[in-house]
Structure formats: structure tokens, C-alpha cells
Design a protein around this motif. Sequence first.
Motif, PDB file in Angstrom:
ATOM      1  N   MET A   7       0.836  -1.179   0.000  1.00  0.00           N
ATOM      2  CA  MET A   7       0.000   0.000   0.000  1.00  0.00           C
ATOM      3  C   MET A   7       0.875   1.233   0.000  1.00  0.00           C
ATOM      4  N   THR A   8       0.605   2.148  -0.871  1.00  0.00           N
ATOM      5  CA  THR A   8       1.362   3.391  -0.936  1.00  0.00           C
ATOM      6  C   THR A   8       0.627   4.467  -0.177  1.00  0.00           C
ATOM      7  N   THR A   9       1.321   5.090   0.774  1.00  0.00           N
ATOM      8  CA  THR A   9       0.708   6.144   1.552  1.00  0.00           C
ATOM      9  C   THR A   9       1.602   7.355   1.570  1.00  0.00           C
ATOM     10  N   SER A  10       1.034   8.442   2.052  1.00  0.00           N
ATOM     11  CA  SER A  10       1.819   9.654   2.190  1.00  0.00           C
ATOM     12  C   SER A  10       2.922   9.466   3.204  1.00  0.00           C
ATOM     13  N   LEU A  34     -15.645   4.163  -2.859  1.00  0.00           N
ATOM     14  CA  LEU A  34     -14.785   3.026  -3.175  1.00  0.00           C
ATOM     15  C   LEU A  34     -14.042   3.243  -4.490  1.00  0.00           C
ATOM     16  N   ARG A  35     -14.789   3.667  -5.513  1.00  0.00           N
ATOM     17  CA  ARG A  35     -14.141   3.896  -6.804  1.00  0.00           C
ATOM     18  C   ARG A  35     -13.248   5.129  -6.756  1.00  0.00           C
ATOM     19  N   ALA A  36     -13.649   6.135  -5.983  1.00  0.00           N
ATOM     20  CA  ALA A  36     -12.790   7.317  -5.831  1.00  0.00           C
ATOM     21  C   ALA A  36     -11.481   6.933  -5.142  1.00  0.00           C
ATOM     22  N   ALA A  37     -11.558   6.032  -4.152  1.00  0.00           N
ATOM     23  CA  ALA A  37     -10.343   5.573  -3.463  1.00  0.00           C
ATOM     24  C   ALA A  37      -9.414   4.857  -4.426  1.00  0.00           C
ATOM     25  N   GLU A  38      -9.976   4.008  -5.277  1.00  0.00           N
ATOM     26  CA  GLU A  38      -9.164   3.303  -6.265  1.00  0.00           C
ATOM     27  C   GLU A  38      -8.501   4.278  -7.238  1.00  0.00           C
ATOM     28  N   GLU A  39      -9.251   5.308  -7.645  1.00  0.00           N
ATOM     29  CA  GLU A  39      -8.697   6.302  -8.574  1.00  0.00           C
ATOM     30  C   GLU A  39      -7.594   7.114  -7.890  1.00  0.00           C
ATOM     31  N   LEU A  40      -7.799   7.486  -6.632  1.00  0.00           N
ATOM     32  CA  LEU A  40      -6.779   8.235  -5.911  1.00  0.00           C
ATOM     33  C   LEU A  40      -5.525   7.398  -5.715  1.00  0.00           C
ATOM     34  N   ARG A  41      -5.704   6.135  -5.480  1.00  0.00           N
ATOM     35  CA  ARG A  41      -4.545   5.253  -5.334  1.00  0.00           C
ATOM     36  C   ARG A  41      -3.702   5.260  -6.607  1.00  0.00           C
ATOM     37  N   ARG A  42      -4.375   5.428  -7.757  1.00  0.00           N
ATOM     38  CA  ARG A  42      -3.678   5.411  -9.044  1.00  0.00           C
ATOM     39  C   ARG A  42      -3.045   6.758  -9.363  1.00  0.00           C
ATOM     40  N   VAL A  43      -3.804   7.864  -9.166  1.00  0.00           N
ATOM     41  CA  VAL A  43      -3.338   9.165  -9.641  1.00  0.00           C
ATOM     42  C   VAL A  43      -2.718  10.031  -8.552  1.00  0.00           C
ATOM     43  N   ALA A  44      -2.999   9.725  -7.282  1.00  0.00           N
ATOM     44  CA  ALA A  44      -2.453  10.522  -6.182  1.00  0.00           C
ATOM     45  C   ALA A  44      -2.015   9.603  -5.043  1.00  0.00           C
ATOM     46  N   PRO A  45      -1.012   8.763  -5.301  1.00  0.00           N
ATOM     47  CA  PRO A  45      -0.608   7.765  -4.293  1.00  0.00           C
ATOM     48  C   PRO A  45      -0.074   8.378  -3.007  1.00  0.00           C
TER      49      PRO A  45
END
Length: 244
Positions: A1-4, A74-85
Amino acid sequence: MTTSAGPGPDTAVRVLLADDEAMIRAGVRAILGAEPGIEVVAEAGDGHEAVDLALRHRPDVALLDIRMPRLDGLRAAEELRRVAPGTAVVMLTTFSEDEYIARALDSGVSGFLLKSGDPRDLISGVRAIAGGAAFLSPEVAHRVIAQLGGGRLSRAADARSRLEPLTAREGEVVALVGAGLSNGEIAGRLHVVESTVKAHVSAVLARLGLRNRVQLAILAHEAGVVERGPGLSSGDPGRARPAE
């Protein structure tokens, strides 16, 4: 998992808030805005807007309602994981949304908070997650565990058996991850460097076949090995303990 990597010691935690209910946004903003060192930098009423604002403001933490129009949490979280890790995602949920929580575990989220929970949990959760930790309010943790099936004793025994092959030091790290401590906090507690903690966490996740710290925290909670900390606590299921 990539986090700030989290804000520096003298930098405010930057938060994006997304919920389609204006009253909920106002309440959360008021709680966080009154807390020194936390700044709500943007608000969104739906998932698409949340993603756009995250790209514009690069917050440390995004608080997302699970159910939103146009693009749900849920889908917003997946998108953020991709574009704003670099933005860690926390789901805001209610007791009526249990079915979404299990799905969210696979969406790369860093934590779950109840909308009706104690404001101190909200503040502790934002700070913990900004520091790279996982955080689940205890009420949510118990409901997630209840969904996993099987009796409580059998789940506890299974969780303990999964942890048995770990080294003593890895076991200590797991207990502290379960308590909601960040890598830096765990390093301070164990008197090691932060890179050593990161290596332990990565090795444990790989060995146990887990995707992220949230799943590891739940396993630690099931096994009853959680140390006292700002997140999960096996000793007091009704309250999250504040960071020491």
C-alpha cells in the motif's frame, strides 16, 4: 500500500473532505478546523470532484464518504490510489454500510471512521494516517471482524496460528501496527531506525499474504496481540485510545 510520507513536524496535516451531505461536511470541518496542526484544504460533494481536488491540492489525507453520487467512495479511493498515491484515504461510514467496508479493504484505504463516532477518534485517525499508520475506529473493527465468518474463538485461534511463524521482533511490529502506530512511532518504541520497521512490515505483509496495513491491523486485533496505541485496542472495544 502506498501512503503519504506524512507532513513534517512543523507542517499542518492537509485534509480533503468529500461527502454529499453538506451538514456532515460542516460538522467534520468544524471538528478538524478547531484542531491545531490540521487544515481542511478542500471539500467535495461527489467522488469525481474529490479526485479533481486531490490532484489540485495534494492533501495528506482524503476523508471520503463511501456512498456519493457520480463516483462513490470506493471507486474514488481506487482512482486516488492510481493518480495521487501520496494521499492516504480514510472512509467515512455508518453502521448501515457494513457491506461496503469489506469491499473497501481491497481498495487500498488506510482507515475507517464512523460518522457518528467520537470526535477524538476523527482527530486521532487523521493524525495517525497522515503519519503512515492504519486506523480503524474500534466499532468499525468489530463489525468488520464479525463479517469474516466463523466463531470468535476459532477466528482468534486461526489468527494466532498465522502469526506464530513470525519472529519475536516481527510480532512486536504487528502488535504496534494493530494499535495504529506509524512506522516512525514504532521505530521510537522499539529503538530501531524507521527503515528497519518498514522492512519488517513489508516482510510480514508478504509472508501473511496481506495487501495493506489495515488488513494486518485487523489480524492483530483478532489474535488479541494489539498493543496500546491510538487505533485499535483489544482492552477497550468501545473506544479508540489517543496517541501517547
